[in-house]
Design a protein around this motif. Structure first.
Motif, short mmCIF file in Angstrom:
data_model
loop_
_atom_site.label_atom_id
_atom_site.label_comp_id
_atom_site.label_asym_id
_atom_site.label_seq_id
_atom_site.Cartn_x
_atom_site.Cartn_y
_atom_site.Cartn_z
N ILE A 1 58.55 47.87 18.31
CA ILE A 1 57.26 47.23 18.01
C ILE A 1 57.38 45.72 18.10
CG2 ILE A 1 55.63 46.80 16.12
CD1 ILE A 1 56.17 49.78 15.28
N ILE A 2 58.44 45.17 17.52
CA ILE A 2 58.63 43.71 17.57
C ILE A 2 58.82 43.25 19.00
CG2 ILE A 2 60.20 41.82 16.93
CD1 ILE A 2 60.66 43.36 14.25
N LEU A 3 59.64 43.94 19.77
CA LEU A 3 59.89 43.54 21.16
C LEU A 3 58.64 43.69 22.02
CD1 LEU A 3 63.48 44.98 21.64
CD2 LEU A 3 62.81 42.57 21.42
N LEU A 4 57.85 44.73 21.80
CA LEU A 4 56.60 44.89 22.54
C LEU A 4 55.65 43.74 22.23
CD1 LEU A 4 54.76 46.71 24.33
CD2 LEU A 4 53.91 47.69 22.20
N GLN A 5 55.52 43.40 20.96
CA GLN A 5 54.62 42.32 20.56
C GLN A 5 55.04 40.99 21.17
OE1 GLN A 5 51.80 41.78 19.14
NE2 GLN A 5 52.01 39.60 18.81
N ILE B 1 52.43 47.80 9.69
CA ILE B 1 53.18 48.90 10.31
C ILE B 1 54.68 48.73 10.04
CG2 ILE B 1 53.90 49.89 12.53
CD1 ILE B 1 50.98 49.30 13.49
N ILE B 2 55.18 47.52 10.19
CA ILE B 2 56.60 47.26 9.92
C ILE B 2 56.89 47.49 8.43
CG2 ILE B 2 58.41 45.50 9.89
CD1 ILE B 2 57.09 44.37 12.46
N VAL C 1 45.42 41.58 15.20
CA VAL C 1 46.67 42.31 15.48
C VAL C 1 47.75 42.06 14.42
CG1 VAL C 1 48.62 42.44 17.09
CG2 VAL C 1 46.27 42.49 17.96
N PHE C 2 47.96 40.80 14.04
CA PHE C 2 49.12 40.50 13.19
C PHE C 2 49.10 41.15 11.82
CE2 PHE C 2 50.49 37.45 16.36
CZ PHE C 2 51.85 37.69 16.34
N PRO C 3 47.97 41.25 11.13
CA PRO C 3 48.03 41.99 9.86
C PRO C 3 48.48 43.44 10.06
CG PRO C 3 46.02 40.70 9.97
CD PRO C 3 46.66 40.62 11.33
N GLY D 1 64.82 51.79 15.20
CA GLY D 1 64.52 51.62 16.62
C GLY D 1 63.03 51.41 16.86
N SER D 2 62.21 52.10 16.10
CA SER D 2 60.76 51.92 16.21
C SER D 2 60.35 50.51 15.79
CB SER D 2 60.03 52.94 15.33
OG SER D 2 60.29 54.24 15.78
N ILE D 3 60.94 50.02 14.71
CA ILE D 3 60.67 48.65 14.26
C ILE D 3 61.05 47.67 15.35
CG2 ILE D 3 61.39 46.86 12.62
CD1 ILE D 3 61.62 49.19 10.52
N CYS D 4 62.22 47.84 15.93
CA CYS D 4 62.67 46.94 17.01
C CYS D 4 61.73 47.03 18.21
CB CYS D 4 64.09 47.29 17.43
SG CYS D 4 65.32 46.97 16.15
#
Length: 133
Positions: A17-21, A52-53, A45-47, A12-15
């Motif tokens: 983070i991706i959705l926030l970005q 993090i992922i 940001v992207f690195p 859920g955290s991975i999802c």
């Protein structure tokens, strides 16, 4: 059971983070910053985004092994997350170089690899809730 909850929390955290970005950060960066500011911010940001992922994917893999030492959907999802986020992290310099040298075909290809990999990571981690019993 506790580790299953942790697996779902990590996915859920991975999802999240991706959705926030993709839904908050990126659109606002392109809307409010000029081209040079956008370039500098995204390159900062992207690195971190992919690291993090990567960390969360490896954490999920570790939890999966501790939970039950067998190949299951959670191990496959965490391995996919780890490999694809590592791939995305390593192609960042080549993507930036292609953009800087105005090599649009190479940039488009590498950017698409990154976008498709991120979508696969998102879908895989979203699907975990259907595999945890």
């Amino acid at each position: 059971m506790m580790l299953n909850n942790l697996e779902v929390l990590i996915s859920g955290s991975i999802c999240g983070i991706i959705l926030l970005q993709t839904s908050v950060i990126a659109p606002n960066v392109f809307k409010y910053l000029d081209q040079n500011q956008t370039r500098d911010l995204l390159r900062a940001v992207f690195p971190k985004f992919f690291l993090i992922i990567l960390f969360l994917g490896s954490s999920s893999f570790t939890v999966g092994l501790l939970n039950d030492i067998k190949i299951d959907s959670q191990i496959i999802i965490s391995t996919t997350t780890f490999i694809l986020s590592l791939l995305c992290y390593f192609i960042i310099p080549a993507t930036n170089e292609a953009k800087d040298k105005n090599n649009q075909s190479r940039f488009k290809f590498l950017h698409n690899v990154s976008v498709i990999s991120t979508v696969v990571i998102l879908i895989a981690n979203l699907s975990l809730v259907f595999f945890i019993t």
